[in-house]
Design a protein around this motif. Structure first.
Motif, PDB file in Angstrom:
ATOM      1  N   LEU A  46       5.113  -3.024   0.176  1.00 54.19           N
ATOM      2  CA  LEU A  46       4.920  -3.906   1.326  1.00 54.19           C
ATOM      3  C   LEU A  46       6.290  -4.225   1.925  1.00 54.19           C
ATOM      4  CD1 LEU A  46       2.124  -6.316   0.071  1.00 54.19           C
ATOM      5  CD2 LEU A  46       1.925  -4.534   1.809  1.00 54.19           C
ATOM      6  N   ILE A  47       7.298  -4.210   1.069  1.00 53.93           N
ATOM      7  CA  ILE A  47       8.695  -4.243   1.487  1.00 53.93           C
ATOM      8  C   ILE A  47       9.448  -3.223   0.631  1.00 53.93           C
ATOM      9  CG2 ILE A  47       8.736  -6.641   2.297  1.00 53.93           C
ATOM     10  CD1 ILE A  47       9.869  -7.463  -0.420  1.00 53.93           C
ATOM     11  N   SER A  48      10.642  -2.837   1.059  1.00 54.88           N
ATOM     12  CA  SER A  48      11.449  -1.866   0.305  1.00 54.88           C
ATOM     13  C   SER A  48      12.808  -2.471  -0.004  1.00 54.88           C
ATOM     14  CB  SER A  48      11.621  -0.576   1.105  1.00 54.88           C
ATOM     15  OG  SER A  48      10.357   0.037   1.333  1.00 54.88           O
ATOM     16  N   CYS A  49      13.348  -2.139  -1.168  1.00 56.08           N
ATOM     17  CA  CYS A  49      14.638  -2.697  -1.564  1.00 56.08           C
ATOM     18  C   CYS A  49      15.750  -2.165  -0.664  1.00 56.08           C
ATOM     19  CB  CYS A  49      14.926  -2.408  -3.033  1.00 56.08           C
ATOM     20  SG  CYS A  49      14.837  -0.676  -3.520  1.00 56.08           S
ATOM     21  N   ASP A  50      16.804  -2.979  -0.492  1.00 54.77           N
ATOM     22  CA  ASP A  50      17.948  -2.584   0.332  1.00 54.77           C
ATOM     23  C   ASP A  50      18.842  -1.591  -0.396  1.00 54.77           C
ATOM     24  OD1 ASP A  50      17.154  -4.319   2.402  1.00 54.77           O
ATOM     25  OD2 ASP A  50      18.105  -6.011   1.393  1.00 54.77           O
ATOM     26  N   SER A  51      18.898  -1.730  -1.720  1.00 53.87           N
ATOM     27  CA  SER A  51      19.677  -0.788  -2.530  1.00 53.87           C
ATOM     28  C   SER A  51      19.067  -0.721  -3.921  1.00 53.87           C
ATOM     29  CB  SER A  51      21.146  -1.223  -2.605  1.00 53.87           C
ATOM     30  OG  SER A  51      21.265  -2.490  -3.223  1.00 53.87           O
ATOM     31  N   GLY A  52      19.462   0.320  -4.653  1.00 58.68           N
ATOM     32  CA  GLY A  52      18.879   0.534  -5.960  1.00 58.68           C
ATOM     33  C   GLY A  52      17.612   1.372  -5.871  1.00 58.68           C
ATOM     34  N   GLU A  53      16.864   1.415  -6.958  1.00 53.94           N
ATOM     35  CA  GLU A  53      15.686   2.280  -7.012  1.00 53.94           C
ATOM     36  C   GLU A  53      14.604   1.662  -7.892  1.00 53.94           C
ATOM     37  OE1 GLU A  53      14.905   7.066  -7.542  1.00 53.94           O
ATOM     38  OE2 GLU A  53      16.308   6.092  -8.912  1.00 53.94           O
ATOM     39  N   ILE A  54      13.349   1.847  -7.460  1.00 51.96           N
ATOM     40  CA  ILE A  54      12.194   1.445  -8.269  1.00 51.96           C
ATOM     41  C   ILE A  54      11.369   2.693  -8.543  1.00 51.96           C
ATOM     42  CG2 ILE A  54      10.132  -0.013  -8.430  1.00 51.96           C
ATOM     43  CD1 ILE A  54      11.424  -1.856  -6.337  1.00 51.96           C
ATOM     44  N   LEU A  55      11.067   2.925  -9.804  1.00 50.66           N
ATOM     45  CA  LEU A  55      10.240   4.064 -10.193  1.00 50.66           C
ATOM     46  C   LEU A  55       8.850   3.588 -10.581  1.00 50.66           C
ATOM     47  CD1 LEU A  55      12.695   6.050 -12.530  1.00 50.66           C
ATOM     48  CD2 LEU A  55      12.425   6.269 -10.069  1.00 50.66           C
ATOM     49  N   TYR A  56       7.835   4.367 -10.198  1.00 50.85           N
ATOM     50  CA  TYR A  56       6.456   4.137 -10.625  1.00 50.85           C
ATOM     51  C   TYR A  56       5.962   5.411 -11.282  1.00 50.85           C
ATOM     52  CZ  TYR A  56       1.362   3.631 -10.294  1.00 50.85           C
ATOM     53  OH  TYR A  56       0.017   3.585 -10.580  1.00 50.85           O
ATOM     54  N   GLN A  57       5.572   5.326 -12.546  1.00 48.04           N
ATOM     55  CA  GLN A  57       5.160   6.512 -13.304  1.00 48.04           C
ATOM     56  C   GLN A  57       6.235   7.606 -13.217  1.00 48.04           C
ATOM     57  OE1 GLN A  57       2.900   5.520 -15.071  1.00 48.04           O
ATOM     58  NE2 GLN A  57       0.835   5.485 -14.229  1.00 48.04           N
ATOM     59  N   GLU A  58       7.478   7.176 -13.372  1.00 45.43           N
ATOM     60  CA  GLU A  58       8.647   8.064 -13.397  1.00 45.43           C
ATOM     61  C   GLU A  58       8.940   8.741 -12.058  1.00 45.43           C
ATOM     62  OE1 GLU A  58       8.143  10.770 -16.661  1.00 45.43           O
ATOM     63  OE2 GLU A  58       8.325   9.197 -18.171  1.00 45.43           O
TER      64      GLU A  58
END
Length: 211
Positions: A46-58
């Motif tokens: 619904l929003i996205s991070c400005d930096s870094g990373e989020i993984l879902y199921q790798e």
């Protein structure tokens, strides 16, 4: 299931590392304005991070189609929408939006029992109390059969006794169906009683993870 790596969002969240496990009940707690809802909204883009990373199921969220993700990772906001029409209409509309097969009245009645709402399907949803509307919205999410349920204060309109009953029903549903429940709650009592993992956010940063 979800893995955060050096995730920043505006001046609201700054999480260096966080793992949210599959097939568990995870509660997110913290003071108002600490970033709890922001964290939840990041999980289904619904929003996205400005930096870094989020993984879902790798897999990086940035590489996953947002519509497909939200069919599997469904969020219920603190003040869910209730549409004009009957309870049945409100239950089915989530399936229509997500282009999933509609279900029978028996199935609809069954899911109302899960959320402890003793109402007829043809009753007008707009005439329900705040707590009853919240339960209709919960039932709508359950019907969509997602892999992950993201719930933002799902019991905020309920009294303490009803809150305990509804959260218990949601936790039982999650475990019986091998789902993952990630829930923001104002109540540390609820979190400590029901959660497999508790994540505490303080001023946008991870304060405590685990029990």
């Amino acid at each position: 299931m979800f893995l955060f790596k050096e995730v920043k969002y505006k001046d609201i969240l700054n999480i260096k590392a966080l793992t949210i496990k599959n097939h568990q009940v995870t509660c997110i707690v913290g003071e108002s304005g600490s970033g709890k809802t922001t964290l939840l909204r990041l999980l289904n883009k619904l929003i996205s991070c400005d930096s870094g990373e989020i993984l879902y199921q790798e897999q990086s969220l940035s590489a996953i189609n947002s519509v497909e993700l939200r069919r599997n990772v469904v969020m219920l906001p603190q003040s869910p929408a209730i549409f004009s029409g009957s309870i049945k209409d409100n239950l089915l509309i989530g399936l229509k939006f997500s282009e999933k097969q509609l279900v029978s009245d028996d199935k609809l009645s069954e899911v109302l029992k899960v959320v402890k709402l003793n109402k007829k399907l043809d009753e007008y949803a707009e005439r329900l109390s705040g707590g009853e509307k919240q339960r209709v919205a919960l039932a709508r999410v359950i019907l969509m059969d997602p892999e992950v349920l993201l719930l933002d204060e799902p019991s905020s309109a309920l009294d303490e006794e009803t809150e305990h009953t509804i959260i218990e029903a949601l936790v039982n549903y999650t475990k019986d169906n091998n789902k993952t429940l990630i829930m923001v709650t104002h109540s540390k009592k609820i979190a400590n009683h029901f959660a497999d993992e508790v994540i505490e956010i303080k001023k946008g940063m991870l304060f405590k993870e685990g029990m």
